[in-house]
Design an enzyme around this catalytic site. Sequence first.
Site, PDB file in Angstrom:
ATOM      1  N   HIS A 151       0.844  -1.183   0.000  1.00 44.74           N
ATOM      2  CA  HIS A 151       0.000   0.000   0.000  1.00 44.74           C
ATOM      3  C   HIS A 151       0.887   1.242   0.000  1.00 44.74           C
ATOM      4  O   HIS A 151       1.998   1.222   0.503  1.00 44.74           O
ATOM      5  CB  HIS A 151      -0.924  -0.019   1.218  1.00 44.74           C
ATOM      6  CG  HIS A 151      -1.813  -1.222   1.220  1.00 44.74           C
ATOM      7  ND1 HIS A 151      -2.930  -1.320   0.432  1.00 44.74           N
ATOM      8  CD2 HIS A 151      -1.716  -2.403   1.874  1.00 44.74           C
ATOM      9  CE1 HIS A 151      -3.495  -2.497   0.605  1.00 44.74           C
ATOM     10  NE2 HIS A 151      -2.776  -3.179   1.479  1.00 44.74           N
ATOM     11  N   GLY A 152       0.401   2.294  -0.594  1.00 42.67           N
ATOM     12  CA  GLY A 152       1.179   3.521  -0.687  1.00 42.67           C
ATOM     13  C   GLY A 152       1.758   3.725  -2.069  1.00 42.67           C
ATOM     14  O   GLY A 152       2.442   4.711  -2.322  1.00 42.67           O
ATOM     15  N   CYS A 153       1.471   2.793  -2.962  1.00 39.66           N
ATOM     16  CA  CYS A 153       1.932   2.899  -4.342  1.00 39.66           C
ATOM     17  C   CYS A 153       0.748   3.295  -5.220  1.00 39.66           C
ATOM     18  O   CYS A 153      -0.371   2.822  -5.003  1.00 39.66           O
ATOM     19  CB  CYS A 153       2.493   1.573  -4.833  1.00 39.66           C
ATOM     20  SG  CYS A 153       3.924   0.993  -3.902  1.00 39.66           S
ATOM     21  N   ALA A 154       0.985   4.141  -6.194  1.00 42.25           N
ATOM     22  CA  ALA A 154      -0.082   4.566  -7.104  1.00 42.25           C
ATOM     23  C   ALA A 154      -0.530   3.402  -7.984  1.00 42.25           C
ATOM     24  O   ALA A 154      -1.700   3.299  -8.334  1.00 42.25           O
ATOM     25  CB  ALA A 154       0.391   5.728  -7.961  1.00 42.25           C
ATOM     26  N   SER A 155       0.386   2.521  -8.328  1.00 40.78           N
ATOM     27  CA  SER A 155       0.044   1.361  -9.140  1.00 40.78           C
ATOM     28  C   SER A 155      -0.088   0.137  -8.235  1.00 40.78           C
ATOM     29  O   SER A 155       0.189   0.194  -7.041  1.00 40.78           O
ATOM     30  CB  SER A 155       1.097   1.142 -10.224  1.00 40.78           C
ATOM     31  OG  SER A 155       2.378   1.241  -9.686  1.00 40.78           O
TER      32      SER A 155
END
Length: 136
Positions: free
Chosen positions: A48-52
Amino acid sequence: MATPAFEEIVEDFEFLEDWEDRYRHVIDQGKAMEPLDDALKVPATKVHGCASQVWLHPIIENRVFRFDGDSDALIVRGLIAVLRSLYNGLPVSEVPKVDAGGELARLGLNDHLSAQRSNGLRAMIERIREVAQENA
């Protein structure tokens, strides 16, 4: 402290003067990775915390750390490959000691990634460190 695989990427970057070429090289690193089995793309491996979409699957055998990963974005898949070259094969106790920011700065990535990509990269590094600390 960098692995020989990471040092090889550093050397490659020294020969690639143009950032488009460096970006392409990172993407090619990702394309060269085996895809992560769909059965491993589960909430427990999602970062979590990634745009993709990003999944990291750690494997610790005989106190040696390695991980496989995947993403739906080519550049992020390439960043996973770069992180694999930085961490895979290290003793699990050494993983949290790696100055990932310092090592990645040698590639100049911080100056050329969007804020979202940089946040995602930090989230991946944090996940790697957490897993290693839990298993050290």
